[in-house]
Design an enzyme around this catalytic site. Sequence first.
Site, PDB file in Angstrom:
ATOM      1  N   HIS A 332      36.211 -32.214 -25.947  1.00  0.00           N
ATOM      2  CA  HIS A 332      37.442 -31.484 -26.230  1.00  0.00           C
ATOM      3  C   HIS A 332      38.196 -31.246 -24.938  1.00  0.00           C
ATOM      4  CE1 HIS A 332      40.062 -28.132 -27.530  1.00  0.00           C
ATOM      5  NE2 HIS A 332      39.986 -28.722 -28.707  1.00  0.00           N
ATOM      6  N   ASP A 391      36.187 -31.716 -35.447  1.00  0.00           N
ATOM      7  CA  ASP A 391      36.382 -32.932 -36.239  1.00  0.00           C
ATOM      8  C   ASP A 391      35.071 -33.604 -36.609  1.00  0.00           C
ATOM      9  OD1 ASP A 391      39.286 -32.988 -36.318  1.00  0.00           O
ATOM     10  OD2 ASP A 391      39.171 -33.379 -34.169  1.00  0.00           O
TER      11      ASP A 391
END
Length: 451
Positions: A332, A391
């Site tokens: 991320h 995700d």
Amino acid sequence: MNTKDWLIQDLKEDWLEDRAVKAEKNNKIDKGFYKQYDIKQGLRNSDGTGVVVGFTKIGSVHGYTYCDGVKTPIEGRLFYRDIEIDDLIKNAGKFGFESIVYLLLFGELPDEEELEKFNVILDGFRKLPPHFTENTILNSPSRDVMNKLQRAILVLYSYDDYPDSLDINKILIQSLKLIAGFPTIIAYGYQAKAHYFDEQSLYLHNPVDGLGTAANILHMIRSNNKYTKLEKDTLDLLLILHAEHGGGNNSAFTTHVVSSSGTDTYSAVGAAVGSLKGPKHGGANLRVKSMVDNIKENLADYSDKEELKKYLERILMGEVFDQKGLIYGMGHAVYTKSDPRAVILKEKAKELAAAKGRMEEFELYHNIENLTKEIFKEKRGDDCIICANVDLYSGFVYQLLNIPKELFTPLFATARIASWCAHRIEQLVSDHKIIRPAYKSLNNEEKCTIR
């Protein structure tokens, strides 16, 4: 088609192919220039942190501390209006997402009476304007529901008596109509797509007062209208987790940029939808699904950790799957040690998988997470820190809910619309300057100037 038409067609194809090569060649910027002139590509500093371009009171994302030039990884934390996401989840009631929408828009959580009034207002806006469904959705279906959502938003401009007003009371009404209407638009957009392109039966269910957003979505996309409490609560959790992520994410920043020009709400939100449609933003969980499907297809026993690790290494080397060298769902831009959304969602995914008899699949995702961390440490050293992002598990949860993949990103938009509207209001009331960054010209006569 006559002979002349065929010649023109062939000439057109040859001409376009040649010009495409020219266009690509003459618009390519040498990567060395970015380093030479210290250009902040992607509005990122050299250490990966984001370039600060403004202020926000809506949400904040914490993944590291930064002191005296030293960046130190920490466990990820996410705040909506200064309230940590874990606390919001723990105290979420029957209408958890609706209370979050209220918080994002108005800066405080509603009490029970206020939430009841707010739900009545949202219920009043869930049904679409007369003839809108037939003319805008059914008569011009799209293969992509995000495309249909974006078009529908722009058409709603024509149904507004004050579409260009910048009065906050008018913008608030527009925002509430969009927030309430998104679930209906994406549900009907999907039904139209499934009917016209996939030759499935067409069924449209009107939203029902008193159900709330998550339950209405399940009610409208399922032919039998049935869902369990666990399914409803899980989707409500997903909506909460996707509702806000600070002002620096691509779609929220798009909302700020477009709103700063003084344009209308429909144009600003439509632009945000276009941003979220991109595979690097809202479409990331679809890439996770594709990667996992590829793993299942190529490993006879994907529960074998040793074989799975070897295959993940091959994915990372760009040898298999899409050959991009990426393990989707891992890493991320801000979070380092952990993504709090992924931590929360992983627990709910496990609960739902157990209820659905699909724990073997859950273990696959769990193993992808842990083995990827091992691989990165082995290749880049023990100091290398990477975490699963939301995700990795969100697409799996959507599958457990029997939600078609065409709705993965539209559901993200349905959650994030509240944040976009809040960021639009924040931009309009706080910062009256149009956002205008500079691009350095590389034309010979202007190499020493920035305008």
